[in-house]
Design an enzyme around this catalytic site. Structure first.
Site, PDB file in Angstrom:
ATOM      1  N   GLY A 137       0.837  -1.190   0.000  1.00 26.87           N
ATOM      2  CA  GLY A 137       0.000   0.000   0.000  1.00 26.87           C
ATOM      3  C   GLY A 137       0.864   1.228   0.000  1.00 26.87           C
ATOM      4  N   ASP A 149     -10.331   4.855   7.838  1.00 24.97           N
ATOM      5  CA  ASP A 149     -10.141   4.327   6.483  1.00 24.97           C
ATOM      6  C   ASP A 149     -10.829   2.979   6.317  1.00 24.97           C
ATOM      7  OD1 ASP A 149      -9.281   4.597   3.878  1.00 24.97           O
ATOM      8  OD2 ASP A 149      -7.294   3.743   4.240  1.00 24.97           O
TER       9      ASP A 149
END
Length: 519
Positions: free
Chosen positions: A39, A156
């Site tokens: 990520g 998130d």
């Protein structure tokens, strides 16, 4: 955590590093095997804890343990991630075992979840049924309540951050941008952190966030998992930003009985959204296969859209990069059944309908033009057309107008920016449109008279409307959305004064601007 795609040379370099790192022993204890995922902030490895003889997941953070102020801020963010998760022991929250520094990098050692993410699951096998989605939603809701009880916000929640165990149960993971209530706000550099299409409107608009913000993200996640597509994803970042802030979600018919729950969770204002207890009750009904999920705040009773204006008081904080709403809209709660009330049709049926149709033809033939009048239907208005343009903003120039678009009162405008520039190419590093961190900005105090906006860091992207009346200067940063309170031209520039102040600047920032006329 906002994901980013690595391509070209970056992809090759990442693969090369992975090959070199495989088989490496971290901190004399954790043996690395293969890469599980990557990520924007880290790489997750499958590893083995040699001391306790158990498989683990080791997350290598893409930040050094030493460096400038920006690195130190990111380090504090990473440490908070580990602490936030470690203080929430819960079957549906990923467990954190250890936090170590090794070779100038920070590693977070977590439980190894042997299963795909929800994002991978729906990509490979398609959307889930409403019943299955509701069952997973109950687990995630329980996880979020535990997180909130610990004084933490996830910030998130999205399908990519939900892992599935072998038994099919969900695990909430990746607290890369979690902020503790007793800690420092993490986006002081102006970075808009997170995945835009799963960020609550108040985050996009720079307003105060809370547990209701995570519940909004849960609603967007459930809609995506069950419907097969994100309700706010658009082709470009400004359009996605605009959709989250102002538009109603695009929801699939696949949601079925789950739809009213999702609609309630996706209320634009936190006050519109139902509390967790009400959501839990409704999800249980759907998970049990019931058609009616029970009462929730009506999805049809909406408050006014959140809006911001360039004439609002100048209260923008540089850490947000988004202009806050200038007014609060009174809200009220309404309760109604999730099952839509039956609305009798105003159209006649059978032979009567045929007679009315023939009558309409006769009237039209007579030149009256009343067919639409007879049926009570008027031509639908065309949806407002959004204009999007891209333009390069120079660091060596002052105010630069966005020439391809015009802004009129009531228009909804979204701006996103990317790129790098510097206000002193001889001695200062490049920075993005959010401007420099506090340490570098303080080192430029000798030139503070050059600042256009004294309360914002050097290098920040600034914006203003120029029209018949004066508008204040606001921080744009990496992105903003606002509603224009007057006609004018949008102008942007670097936070560095004109004349000799601009001579040692270098670099450019590219902006995308979308303007949607008021319907």
């Amino acid at each position: 955590m906002r994901e980013r795609v690595i391509s070209g040379d970056g992809d090759h370099q990442a693969a090369t590093r992975a090959e070199r790192a495989s088989g490496r022993l971290i901190a004399g204890r954790y043996l690395l095997h293969d890469v599980l995922g990557r990520g924007g902030m880290g790489t997750v490895w499958r590893a083995h804890d040699q001391l306790l003889d158990r498989p683990v997941a080791a997350k290598e953070l893409h930040i050094l343990t030493h460096g400038d102020e920006e690195h130190r801020v990111r380090m504090r963010r990473a440490i908070r991630e580990a602490r936030a998760v470690a203080r929430v022991p819960h079957p549906h929250v990923v467990g954190v075992h250890d936090l170590v520094e090794y070779e100038d990098r920070l590693w977070i050692v977590m439980e190894l979840v042997e299963g795909p993410s929800l994002a991978q699951r729906i990509t490979e096998s398609g959307p889930l049924t409403p019943q299955h989605t509701a069952a997973l939603g109950l687990q995630l809701l329980d996880a979020l309540e535990a997180v909130h009880a610990a004084g933490t916000l996830h910030r998130d929640v999205k399908p990519a951050n939900v892992l599935l165990r072998r038994d099919g149960n969900a695990v909430l993971t990746d607290f890369g941008i979690a902020a503790l209530d007793d800690g420092e706000f993490l986006t002081t550099t102006g970075e808009l952190v997170g995945s835009l299409e799963f960020m609550a409107p108040e985050r996009v608009m720079g307003s105060e966030v809370g547990p209701a913000s995570d519940l909004w993200s849960l609603g967007a996640t459930l809609a995506t998992v069950c419907g097969g597509q994100s309700p706010f994803r658009r082709p470009a970042r400004p359009a996605t930003l605009h959709a989250v802030a102002y538009e109603q979600p695009l929801l699939s018919e696949r949601l079925g009985p789950l739809r009213p729950i999702v609609e309630a969770l996706l209320g634009k204002s936190p006050e519109e959204r139902p509390p967790a207890a009400v959501v839990r009750s409704a999800l249980r009904h759907v998970a049990a296969g019931e058609v009616d999920a029970g009462p929730l705040p009506s999805a049809t009773m909406r408050v006014g859209r959140p809006s911001v204006s360039f004439t609002d008081a100048d209260t923008v904080t540089s850490g947000r990069g988004v202009i806050p709403a200038g007014e609060t809209v009174p809200t009220s709660r309404h309760t109604t059944s999730l099952k839509p009330a039956h609305q009798p049709s105003s159209r006649p049926r059978g032979p009567k309908r045929l007679l009315w149709t023939m009558a309409g033809v006769v009237v039209l033939a007579a030149g009256v033009g009343g067919g639409l009048f007879l049926t009570g239907v008027l031509p639908p208005k065309e949806a407002p057309k959004t204009t999007t343009t891209s333009q390069v903003i120079q660091s060596t120039a002052g105010w630069q107008g966005i020439t391809e678009v015009s802004v009129q009162r009531g228009d909804r405008v979204s701006v996103s920016a990317s790129g790098e520039w510097t206000v002193d190419h001889r001695s200062k590093p490049m920075t993005g449109p959010a401007g420099y961190g506090a340490a570098i900005d303080r080192s430029l105090d000798f030139a503070k008279n050059c600042k256009v906006k004294s309360t914002s860091p050097f290098g920040t992207l600034l914006g203003r409307l120029v029209g018949a009346k004066d508008f204040p200067v606001h921080v744009v940063g990496r992105g903003m959305a606002f509603k224009a309170s007057g006609d004018g031209t949008l102008q942007l520039r670097i936070n560095d004064g004109d004349g000799t102040c601009l001579e040692d600047n270098r670099g450019t920032v590219t902006v995308q601007v979308s303007v949607t006329p008021q319907p």
